[in-house]
Write a protein that holds these residues in place. Structure first.
Motif, PDB file in Angstrom:
ATOM      1  N   SER A  92       0.850  -1.179   0.000  1.00 23.54           N
ATOM      2  CA  SER A  92       0.000   0.000   0.000  1.00 23.54           C
ATOM      3  C   SER A  92       0.891   1.235   0.000  1.00 23.54           C
ATOM      4  O   SER A  92       1.976   1.217   0.586  1.00 23.54           O
ATOM      5  CB  SER A  92      -0.876   0.006   1.254  1.00 23.54           C
ATOM      6  OG  SER A  92      -1.495   1.260   1.415  1.00 23.54           O
ATOM      7  N   ARG A  93       0.417   2.268  -0.625  1.00 25.34           N
ATOM      8  CA  ARG A  93       1.157   3.542  -0.591  1.00 25.34           C
ATOM      9  C   ARG A  93       1.327   4.015   0.849  1.00 25.34           C
ATOM     10  O   ARG A  93       2.250   4.746   1.165  1.00 25.34           O
ATOM     11  CB  ARG A  93       0.434   4.581  -1.438  1.00 25.34           C
ATOM     12  CG  ARG A  93      -0.963   4.889  -0.928  1.00 25.34           C
ATOM     13  CD  ARG A  93      -1.804   5.659  -1.943  1.00 25.34           C
ATOM     14  NE  ARG A  93      -3.160   5.745  -1.460  1.00 25.34           N
ATOM     15  CZ  ARG A  93      -3.692   6.831  -0.912  1.00 25.34           C
ATOM     16  NH1 ARG A  93      -3.007   7.933  -0.834  1.00 25.34           N
ATOM     17  NH2 ARG A  93      -4.926   6.809  -0.469  1.00 25.34           N
ATOM     18  N   LEU A  94       0.454   3.536   1.727  1.00 26.00           N
ATOM     19  CA  LEU A  94       0.525   3.944   3.129  1.00 26.00           C
ATOM     20  C   LEU A  94       1.729   3.344   3.843  1.00 26.00           C
ATOM     21  O   LEU A  94       2.057   3.760   4.949  1.00 26.00           O
ATOM     22  CB  LEU A  94      -0.763   3.563   3.859  1.00 26.00           C
ATOM     23  CG  LEU A  94      -2.020   4.261   3.347  1.00 26.00           C
ATOM     24  CD1 LEU A  94      -3.244   3.726   4.068  1.00 26.00           C
ATOM     25  CD2 LEU A  94      -1.909   5.765   3.482  1.00 26.00           C
ATOM     26  N   GLY A  95       2.421   2.401   3.230  1.00 27.55           N
ATOM     27  CA  GLY A  95       3.620   1.816   3.808  1.00 27.55           C
ATOM     28  C   GLY A  95       4.888   2.550   3.409  1.00 27.55           C
ATOM     29  O   GLY A  95       5.984   2.142   3.780  1.00 27.55           O
TER      30      GLY A  95
ATOM     31  N   SER B  70      -4.786  13.148   6.726  1.00 28.88           N
ATOM     32  CA  SER B  70      -5.606  11.938   6.705  1.00 28.88           C
ATOM     33  C   SER B  70      -5.500  11.178   8.021  1.00 28.88           C
ATOM     34  O   SER B  70      -4.480  11.217   8.692  1.00 28.88           O
ATOM     35  CB  SER B  70      -5.157  11.032   5.560  1.00 28.88           C
ATOM     36  OG  SER B  70      -5.274  11.708   4.336  1.00 28.88           O
ATOM     37  N   ASP B  71      -6.573  10.485   8.354  1.00 32.82           N
ATOM     38  CA  ASP B  71      -6.621   9.678   9.565  1.00 32.82           C
ATOM     39  C   ASP B  71      -6.438   8.201   9.232  1.00 32.82           C
ATOM     40  O   ASP B  71      -7.395   7.438   9.226  1.00 32.82           O
ATOM     41  CB  ASP B  71      -7.951   9.877  10.291  1.00 32.82           C
ATOM     42  CG  ASP B  71      -8.087  11.251  10.893  1.00 32.82           C
ATOM     43  OD1 ASP B  71      -7.044  11.847  11.223  1.00 32.82           O
ATOM     44  OD2 ASP B  71      -9.221  11.726  11.028  1.00 32.82           O
ATOM     45  N   PHE B  72      -5.200   7.814   8.943  1.00 35.86           N
ATOM     46  CA  PHE B  72      -4.905   6.422   8.634  1.00 35.86           C
ATOM     47  C   PHE B  72      -4.365   5.713   9.863  1.00 35.86           C
ATOM     48  O   PHE B  72      -3.669   6.307  10.684  1.00 35.86           O
ATOM     49  CB  PHE B  72      -3.900   6.312   7.486  1.00 35.86           C
ATOM     50  CG  PHE B  72      -4.427   6.825   6.179  1.00 35.86           C
ATOM     51  CD1 PHE B  72      -5.468   6.179   5.525  1.00 35.86           C
ATOM     52  CD2 PHE B  72      -3.880   7.953   5.597  1.00 35.86           C
ATOM     53  CE1 PHE B  72      -5.951   6.646   4.317  1.00 35.86           C
ATOM     54  CE2 PHE B  72      -4.358   8.425   4.386  1.00 35.86           C
ATOM     55  CZ  PHE B  72      -5.391   7.776   3.742  1.00 35.86           C
ATOM     56  N   SER B  73      -4.654   4.445   9.943  1.00 35.05           N
ATOM     57  CA  SER B  73      -4.258   3.617  11.071  1.00 35.05           C
ATOM     58  C   SER B  73      -2.737   3.496  11.210  1.00 35.05           C
ATOM     59  O   SER B  73      -2.040   3.217  10.239  1.00 35.05           O
ATOM     60  CB  SER B  73      -4.865   2.226  10.887  1.00 35.05           C
ATOM     61  OG  SER B  73      -4.166   1.269  11.624  1.00 35.05           O
ATOM     62  N   TYR B  74      -2.257   3.687  12.428  1.00 35.09           N
ATOM     63  CA  TYR B  74      -0.845   3.434  12.734  1.00 35.09           C
ATOM     64  C   TYR B  74      -0.484   1.987  12.376  1.00 35.09           C
ATOM     65  O   TYR B  74       0.521   1.720  11.740  1.00 35.09           O
ATOM     66  CB  TYR B  74      -0.605   3.571  14.249  1.00 35.09           C
ATOM     67  CG  TYR B  74      -0.186   4.899  14.784  1.00 35.09           C
ATOM     68  CD1 TYR B  74      -0.855   6.077  14.462  1.00 35.09           C
ATOM     69  CD2 TYR B  74       0.870   4.970  15.684  1.00 35.09           C
ATOM     70  CE1 TYR B  74      -0.477   7.284  15.022  1.00 35.09           C
ATOM     71  CE2 TYR B  74       1.253   6.170  16.248  1.00 35.09           C
ATOM     72  CZ  TYR B  74       0.584   7.327  15.918  1.00 35.09           C
ATOM     73  OH  TYR B  74       0.958   8.521  16.475  1.00 35.09           O
ATOM     74  N   CYS B  75      -1.300   1.064  12.857  1.00 39.29           N
ATOM     75  CA  CYS B  75      -0.969  -0.361  12.757  1.00 39.29           C
ATOM     76  C   CYS B  75      -0.842  -0.825  11.313  1.00 39.29           C
ATOM     77  O   CYS B  75       0.117  -1.516  10.958  1.00 39.29           O
ATOM     78  CB  CYS B  75      -2.017  -1.196  13.495  1.00 39.29           C
ATOM     79  SG  CYS B  75      -2.135  -0.813  15.253  1.00 39.29           S
ATOM     80  N   TYR B  76      -1.775  -0.444  10.463  1.00 42.32           N
ATOM     81  CA  TYR B  76      -1.742  -0.849   9.061  1.00 42.32           C
ATOM     82  C   TYR B  76      -0.515  -0.252   8.377  1.00 42.32           C
ATOM     83  O   TYR B  76       0.205  -0.943   7.656  1.00 42.32           O
ATOM     84  CB  TYR B  76      -3.029  -0.404   8.356  1.00 42.32           C
ATOM     85  CG  TYR B  76      -3.086  -0.785   6.899  1.00 42.32           C
ATOM     86  CD1 TYR B  76      -3.414  -2.080   6.519  1.00 42.32           C
ATOM     87  CD2 TYR B  76      -2.812   0.150   5.903  1.00 42.32           C
ATOM     88  CE1 TYR B  76      -3.471  -2.446   5.185  1.00 42.32           C
ATOM     89  CE2 TYR B  76      -2.871  -0.198   4.559  1.00 42.32           C
ATOM     90  CZ  TYR B  76      -3.193  -1.495   4.205  1.00 42.32           C
ATOM     91  OH  TYR B  76      -3.237  -1.840   2.884  1.00 42.32           O
ATOM     92  N   ARG B  77      -0.264   1.034   8.597  1.00 34.95           N
ATOM     93  CA  ARG B  77       0.878   1.692   7.958  1.00 34.95           C
ATOM     94  C   ARG B  77       2.197   1.054   8.390  1.00 34.95           C
ATOM     95  O   ARG B  77       3.084   0.817   7.568  1.00 34.95           O
ATOM     96  CB  ARG B  77       0.883   3.188   8.267  1.00 34.95           C
ATOM     97  CG  ARG B  77      -0.269   3.930   7.608  1.00 34.95           C
ATOM     98  CD  ARG B  77      -0.202   5.409   7.839  1.00 34.95           C
ATOM     99  NE  ARG B  77      -0.499   5.718   9.233  1.00 34.95           N
ATOM    100  CZ  ARG B  77      -0.293   6.904   9.793  1.00 34.95           C
ATOM    101  NH1 ARG B  77       0.246   7.893   9.106  1.00 34.95           N
ATOM    102  NH2 ARG B  77      -0.617   7.107  11.047  1.00 34.95           N
ATOM    103  N   ILE B  78       2.339   0.778   9.654  1.00 38.36           N
ATOM    104  CA  ILE B  78       3.572   0.163  10.167  1.00 38.36           C
ATOM    105  C   ILE B  78       3.746  -1.237   9.577  1.00 38.36           C
ATOM    106  O   ILE B  78       4.841  -1.622   9.149  1.00 38.36           O
ATOM    107  CB  ILE B  78       3.555   0.121  11.706  1.00 38.36           C
ATOM    108  CG1 ILE B  78       3.644   1.544  12.270  1.00 38.36           C
ATOM    109  CG2 ILE B  78       4.683  -0.752  12.248  1.00 38.36           C
ATOM    110  CD1 ILE B  78       3.318   1.648  13.757  1.00 38.36           C
ATOM    111  N   ALA B  79       2.659  -2.002   9.514  1.00 40.38           N
ATOM    112  CA  ALA B  79       2.732  -3.371   8.987  1.00 40.38           C
ATOM    113  C   ALA B  79       3.104  -3.376   7.508  1.00 40.38           C
ATOM    114  O   ALA B  79       3.916  -4.204   7.063  1.00 40.38           O
ATOM    115  CB  ALA B  79       1.403  -4.095   9.213  1.00 40.38           C
ATOM    116  N   LYS B  80       2.526  -2.475   6.725  1.00 44.11           N
ATOM    117  CA  LYS B  80       2.857  -2.409   5.300  1.00 44.11           C
ATOM    118  C   LYS B  80       4.295  -1.926   5.092  1.00 44.11           C
ATOM    119  O   LYS B  80       4.981  -2.381   4.176  1.00 44.11           O
ATOM    120  CB  LYS B  80       1.865  -1.529   4.537  1.00 44.11           C
ATOM    121  CG  LYS B  80       0.540  -2.216   4.285  1.00 44.11           C
ATOM    122  CD  LYS B  80       0.727  -3.501   3.479  1.00 44.11           C
ATOM    123  CE  LYS B  80      -0.557  -4.156   3.072  1.00 44.11           C
ATOM    124  NZ  LYS B  80      -0.349  -5.406   2.334  1.00 44.11           N
ATOM    125  N   CYS B  81       4.752  -1.042   5.933  1.00 43.73           N
ATOM    126  CA  CYS B  81       6.151  -0.607   5.868  1.00 43.73           C
ATOM    127  C   CYS B  81       7.081  -1.794   6.147  1.00 43.73           C
ATOM    128  O   CYS B  81       8.082  -1.990   5.447  1.00 43.73           O
ATOM    129  CB  CYS B  81       6.387   0.524   6.864  1.00 43.73           C
ATOM    130  SG  CYS B  81       8.025   1.251   6.763  1.00 43.73           S
TER     131      CYS B  81
END
Length: 182
Positions: free
Chosen positions: A130-133, A146-157
């Motif tokens: 995801s671009r969020l990573g 934007s209000d994106f989840s910490y957990c999802y962004r960290i996991a995709k990174c």
């Protein structure tokens, strides 16, 4: 037409289901895994029931692909979103679950399919990211309001770093490994 043997995670719905159906309609052999039986799946697709983070997943996958000589493409698509866009809202258990699903799950699948990938003339692993990573996009301010989840962004990174590590692993240098953002 050159047909491929393809393994896809998360085929019960969404992108995974669509990819599985499209590849099967194209005449490719598709084996997939999901936690529940998919609806609307091409009858030519072999669907394994399992969770990519379960201790038995490697065995389930190896048994499910045993009849194939090789795998040409593995698509790590399994994933889900999460909650909490502010530090005080973050649940450490949810962060661990997201890391396990998006990063550890992709690692488990890669390991379980490695032997069959090595038998292919053109082996590939695609990690659906995801671009969020992207650290760069976050630092640039692309998602500032934007209000994106910490957990999802960290996991995709973390999954993106797994992809880089696999790309640089000399023991699997013949296998093309890529992260793709749909």
């Amino acid at each position: 037409m050159n047909t491929m043997n393809i393994f896809i995670t998360g085929i019960s719905r969404g992108l995974g289901l669509e990819l599985a159906n499209q590849y099967a309609e194209g005449g490719h052999t598709v084996i997939g895994i999901s936690r529940s039986a998919p609806r609307g799946i091409d009858p030519q697709i072999t669907c394994l029931i399992g969770d990519v983070i379960a201790p038995t997943c490697e065995t389930t996958i190896r048994n499910g692909i045993e009849r194939l000589h090789c795998l040409d493409l593995v698509i790590n698509n399994a994933g889900c979103g999460s909650h909490g866009s502010q530090l005080d809202m973050i649940d450490p258990v949810e962060l661990s679950s997201q890391l396990e699903l998006h990063c550890v799950g992709a690692l488990v699948v890669a390991k379980a399919t490695l032997e069959k990938l090595r038998n292919s003339n053109s082996p590939k692993i695609v990690n659906v990211t995801s671009r969020l990573g992207s650290i760069r996009k976050h630092l640039r301010g692309d998602f500032h309001s934007s209000d994106f989840s910490y957990c999802y962004r960290i996991a995709k990174c973390a999954q993106n770093m797994l992809t880089v590590c696999m790309q640089q692993d000399q023991s699997i240098q013949r296998i093309i490994v890529a992260a793709m953002n749909p």
